[in-house]
Scaffold this motif. Structure first.
Motif, PDB file in Angstrom:
ATOM      1  N   ALA A  26      35.886 -67.076   0.825  1.00  0.00           N
ATOM      2  CA  ALA A  26      35.313 -68.421   0.647  1.00  0.00           C
ATOM      3  C   ALA A  26      33.893 -68.514   1.207  1.00  0.00           C
ATOM      4  N   PRO A  27      32.970 -67.663   0.718  1.00  0.00           N
ATOM      5  CA  PRO A  27      31.604 -67.672   1.255  1.00  0.00           C
ATOM      6  C   PRO A  27      30.874 -68.976   0.948  1.00  0.00           C
ATOM      7  N   THR A  28      29.925 -69.297   1.815  1.00  0.00           N
ATOM      8  CA  THR A  28      29.109 -70.495   1.619  1.00  0.00           C
ATOM      9  C   THR A  28      27.652 -70.091   1.435  1.00  0.00           C
ATOM     10  N   PHE A  37      31.794 -70.603  -4.482  1.00  0.00           N
ATOM     11  CA  PHE A  37      32.761 -70.545  -5.563  1.00  0.00           C
ATOM     12  C   PHE A  37      33.659 -71.772  -5.495  1.00  0.00           C
ATOM     13  N   THR A  38      33.615 -72.585  -6.543  1.00  0.00           N
ATOM     14  CA  THR A  38      34.345 -73.849  -6.558  1.00  0.00           C
ATOM     15  C   THR A  38      35.609 -73.793  -7.415  1.00  0.00           C
ATOM     16  N   GLN A  81      40.904 -73.749 -16.198  1.00  0.00           N
ATOM     17  CA  GLN A  81      41.990 -72.973 -15.584  1.00  0.00           C
ATOM     18  C   GLN A  81      41.584 -71.501 -15.464  1.00  0.00           C
ATOM     19  N   ALA A  82      40.911 -70.977 -16.471  1.00  0.00           N
ATOM     20  CA  ALA A  82      40.441 -69.589 -16.408  1.00  0.00           C
ATOM     21  C   ALA A  82      39.425 -69.425 -15.279  1.00  0.00           C
ATOM     22  N   GLU A  87      37.064 -66.646 -10.755  1.00  0.00           N
ATOM     23  CA  GLU A  87      36.200 -66.655  -9.558  1.00  0.00           C
ATOM     24  C   GLU A  87      36.974 -66.107  -8.381  1.00  0.00           C
ATOM     25  N   PRO A  88      36.359 -65.346  -7.507  1.00  0.00           N
ATOM     26  CA  PRO A  88      34.935 -65.082  -7.342  1.00  0.00           C
ATOM     27  C   PRO A  88      34.432 -63.804  -8.023  1.00  0.00           C
ATOM     28  N   ARG A  89      35.240 -63.159  -8.850  1.00  0.00           N
ATOM     29  CA  ARG A  89      34.794 -61.909  -9.490  1.00  0.00           C
ATOM     30  C   ARG A  89      33.809 -62.165 -10.620  1.00  0.00           C
TER      31      ARG A  89
END
Length: 145
Positions: A26-28, A37-38, A81-82, A87-89
């Motif tokens: 969960a990087p900021t 990444f939301t 949904q996808a 995310e985060p890839r």
């Protein structure tokens, strides 16, 4: 030591560097402190669009759509949904071709919805037509190999 990845903040568009192993933590953003990444598609337009596809080391999946398009609206919940699963890839984004006709023209978007996958600033795959979540995920995985 691993090479740091560059990822563009979906909020302030700052380019952030981070070790690949930190993607799942969960990087900021180093500039605005918001989450990088939301789990939601990022609305992109103009210079934001170019910055996200050109400056990110992550693949960027883009849904070219328009508000008046029925298939685009029906695919939207599947695409969201996808995004939560990719995310985060993968950075997941949307471009409203009605509001951003220059981007649609630049990339030769002839029908909507159209998914395009960018990596390293270049388009690597394109798929016109609406898909469900499983179809989107399978298509992305096929082109990331």
């Amino acid at each position: 030591m691993t090479t740091p990845l560059h990822t563009v903040c979906p909020h302030c568009d700052a380019v952030n560097r981070m070790p690949p192993e930190r993607l799942g933590e969960a990087p900021t953003c180093g500039k605005c402190q918001a989450s990088l990444f939301t789990g939601q598609p990022v609305d992109l337009s103009g210079a934001r669009f170019l910055k996200h596809i050109e400056r990110s080391d992550l693949p960027v999946l883009v849904d070219f759509w328009a508000p008046w398009c029925g298939p685009c609206r029906s695919m939207a919940p599947f695409y969201a949904q996808a995004a939560r699963q990719l995310e985060p890839r993968v950075r997941v984004a949307k471009v409203d071709t009605e509001a951003n006709q220059d981007i649609g023209a630049r990339f030769g978007i002839r029908s909507i919805p159209t998914l395009a996958l960018f990596h390293g600033g270049r388009e690597v795959a394109r798929q016109p037509g609406a898909m469900d979540t499983n179809g989107i995920l399978a298509w992305v995985q096929q082109h990331l190999r």
